[in-house]
Structure formats: structure tokens, C-alpha cells
Design a protein around this motif. Structure first.
Motif, PDB file in Angstrom:
ATOM      1  N   GLY A 140       0.848  -1.190   0.000  1.00 50.35           N
ATOM      2  CA  GLY A 140       0.000   0.000   0.000  1.00 50.35           C
ATOM      3  C   GLY A 140       0.883   1.240   0.000  1.00 50.35           C
ATOM      4  O   GLY A 140       2.082   1.150  -0.261  1.00 50.35           O
ATOM      5  N   GLY A 170      -6.657  -0.590  -2.371  1.00 46.36           N
ATOM      6  CA  GLY A 170      -6.960  -1.675  -1.451  1.00 46.36           C
ATOM      7  C   GLY A 170      -8.160  -1.386  -0.562  1.00 46.36           C
ATOM      8  O   GLY A 170      -8.817  -2.314  -0.079  1.00 46.36           O
ATOM      9  N   ARG A 184       0.171  -3.687  -4.924  1.00 55.23           N
ATOM     10  CA  ARG A 184      -0.975  -4.531  -5.204  1.00 55.23           C
ATOM     11  C   ARG A 184      -1.801  -3.940  -6.351  1.00 55.23           C
ATOM     12  O   ARG A 184      -2.221  -4.643  -7.265  1.00 55.23           O
TER      13      ARG A 184
END
Ligand SMILES: [Zn+2]
Length: 291
Positions: A140, A170, A184
Motif C-alpha cells: 500500500g 486496497g 498490489r
């Protein structure tokens, strides 16, 4: 003499005694590095709290603990973990109360992990008298600030685009910085490429990757510009594993396009590779200075 102890609870619980702006003695880990189950991912929250207590007690070696600071990924409200997307079992845990019961004489401080990085940078670079902000780029995106001030400070989730298709964050929010910059999020965007390959292809001139690399830098410049417009100019550090992708010249160019008013000029961005030790030092220093 009393001891100041710093803790970082991320992949592991990492604990050490801190003297001044340096680690004194060994860094203790739970679970031990090299154990079969060697991360905190599957450890219940109460057990993580207990391991912090036990490791801090071991680190003190019988001396009184006068300050105990803990960095935790997530939103911390008055010592309680209000939200922790990456260690969800911590949600609702009152770490402040648990540790105060174990160390009644100590100044206890529970902080967001990025705030402990900011404090650690300030302490180790002799900048405790200044405003230090840090972006931590990993799975993150974290935002840390020293000196700590009450507030949410979820800078990684500030909105940097109004494009409704930008929904890779996220947290599920649309248009967020982390939705562009987070590791991610990058993997979700480029299902066929790893982030390393995206930046390498951008260097080779691949148009799609080059456009994304520019968006990535513009997003960080935008979030930094927003912080400057709210909180004033100053020093910004960029750390975390994905700081390696930062092109400082490009970032500064975009930032200068976004910040034009003269009282807001004079910010400076620096890529800085920090270790867990910096966050441990920052946690201890924050607790000791808060006392
Ligand atoms: Zn978000």
C-alpha cells in the motif's frame, strides 16, 4: 536507569532498546526469523499484544521501562487500532490499555507505522525540530508525519484523479493515490506484467508503460502538493521498497507544475532507504518525547 523501547509490528514484532537516536543491543523478533510460520499474518491479535509485552520485558533486562512506543500499520485512535487492512486481526485491539497495564510507569505511545518512520528519520537525521513527512511505498502507500498531530492522516488514500475507472485501491475507494502507486494496485492494473517490468519497459520506451510511469509520478506529486497546500512546504522523504522506482527529477518537475503560490515554495523531496530500525527508533523517540 530506565529504558526506552521501540516496537514495530509489521511482518514481525521487532523490539529493541533505544538510546538517544540509536538502537542499543539486539533487535528481538517474534516469530523468530526462519521459523516455519515466520510472519504475524495468522497470529491472533491478543497473541501479538502479548508478544509485544513479552519481548519488551526481555529487552528491558530487568530495568524499568520508562517509554514504550509501538508502530502498527493502520488507523490508530487514542491507542486503539481502529482499522488495519494488512493485519486485520488487530482491528479493535486496545494496545494502549494492554501495555499500560503491563508497564504502568512507562509513557506508552501507539502510532501508525509511517509516523514512526517519520519520527525515526527526524531523530536519526537531527531534524526533530522540523516538520518531516514521508511517503512509504509498498503493498500500500503510507503517509507519516513528525511531529505527530491528532488526525486521520490517511495520505495514501487522498484522491489524485477524478477518473471513475481508477478503482484499484486496497480500501475500495475511487481515485486514490494507493490505487495508482500501491504494489498490489499495479499488479491489478497490469495483469500481464510485474511492477518491475512496467518501469523497465517504460525506460525502453513502451508507450503504455511510459504513460503509466508518468501517471505514477504525477500521482505522488499531486498528493505531495495537496499536503503542501494544507500543511505548508517542507521536507518530504520517500521510502519503502518501491521508492526504487522514483525518478526524482520527473517528480520535482511535476510538483513544481502543481505548486505555484510563493509562500508555498521551497519543498524538497528525497528518496531515502529506511530499515525497520528507523521505525523502531522513531517509535521509542515518540514515546519518550511524548512523556
Ligand atoms: Zn484507498
Amino acid at each position: 536507569m530506565g529504558r526506552a523501547i521501540g516496537v514495530l509490528a509489521m511482518e514481525h514484532v521487532a523490539v529493541a532498546v533505544v538510546e538517544g537516536a540509536r538502537i542499543a543491543g539486539p533487535v528481538r523478533f517474534f516469530p523468530d526469523k526462519g521459523d516455519a510460520a515466520d510472519t504475524l499474518r495468522d497470529v491472533p491479535g491478543e497473541e501479538i499484544a502479548e508478544s509485544i509485552r513479552r519481548q519488551a520485558q526481555l529487552a528491558a533486562e530487568g530495568a524499568e521501562v520508562t517509554a514504550l512506543g509501538v508502530g502498527v500499520p493502520g488507523v490508530i485512535l487514542e491507542g486503539v487500532v481502529a482499522e488495519s487492512p494488512n493485519l486485520q486481526q488487530l482491528k479493535g485491539l486496545d494496545l494502549q490499555r494492554i501495555l499500560k497495564a503491563a508497564f504502568p510507569a512507562a509513557a506508552i505511545r501507539i502510532l501508525n507505522d509511517a509516523d514512526t518512520v517519520a519520527a525515526g528519520i527526524a531523530a536519526t537525521r537531527g531534524e526533530l525540530d522540523r516538520l518531516v513527512r514521508v511517503w512509504t511505498l509498498g503493498t500500500g502507500v503510507g503517509f507519516g508525519r513528525y511531529p505527530w498531530q491528532p488526525g486521520m492522516w490517511e495520505g495514501g488514500h487522498c484522491v489524485v484523479t477524478l477518473d471513475p475507472k481508477e478503482r484499484f485501491c486496497g480500501c475500495g475507494g475511487v481515485g486514490h493515490l494507493e490505487g495508482i502507486m500501491g504494489h498490489r494496485a499495479m499488479r491489478l492494473r497490469f495483469l500481464d506484467l510485474e511492477p518491475e517490468e512496467v518501469f523497465e519497459n517504460a525506460r525502453q520506451g513502451d508507450e503504455r508503460c511510459r504513460d503509466f510511469a508518468r501517471l505514477w509520478h504525477r500521482a505522488l506529486a499531486a498528493a505531495t502538493a495537496t499536503s503542501i497546500h494544507f500543511d505548508g512546504p517542507g521536507k518530504f522523504y520517500i521510502s519503502g521498497p518501491n521508492a526504487r522506482f522514483v525518478d526524482g527529477a520527473l517528480l520535482n518537475m511535476f510538483l513544481h507544475e502543481m505548486v505555484k503560490m510563493s509562500p508555498l515554495q521551497g519543498s524538497f523531496l528525497e528518496v531515502l532507504h529506511t530499515s525497520d530500525e528507523v521505525a523502531i527508533i522513531g517509535a521509542a523517540v515518540s514515546a519518550a518525547r511524548g512523556a
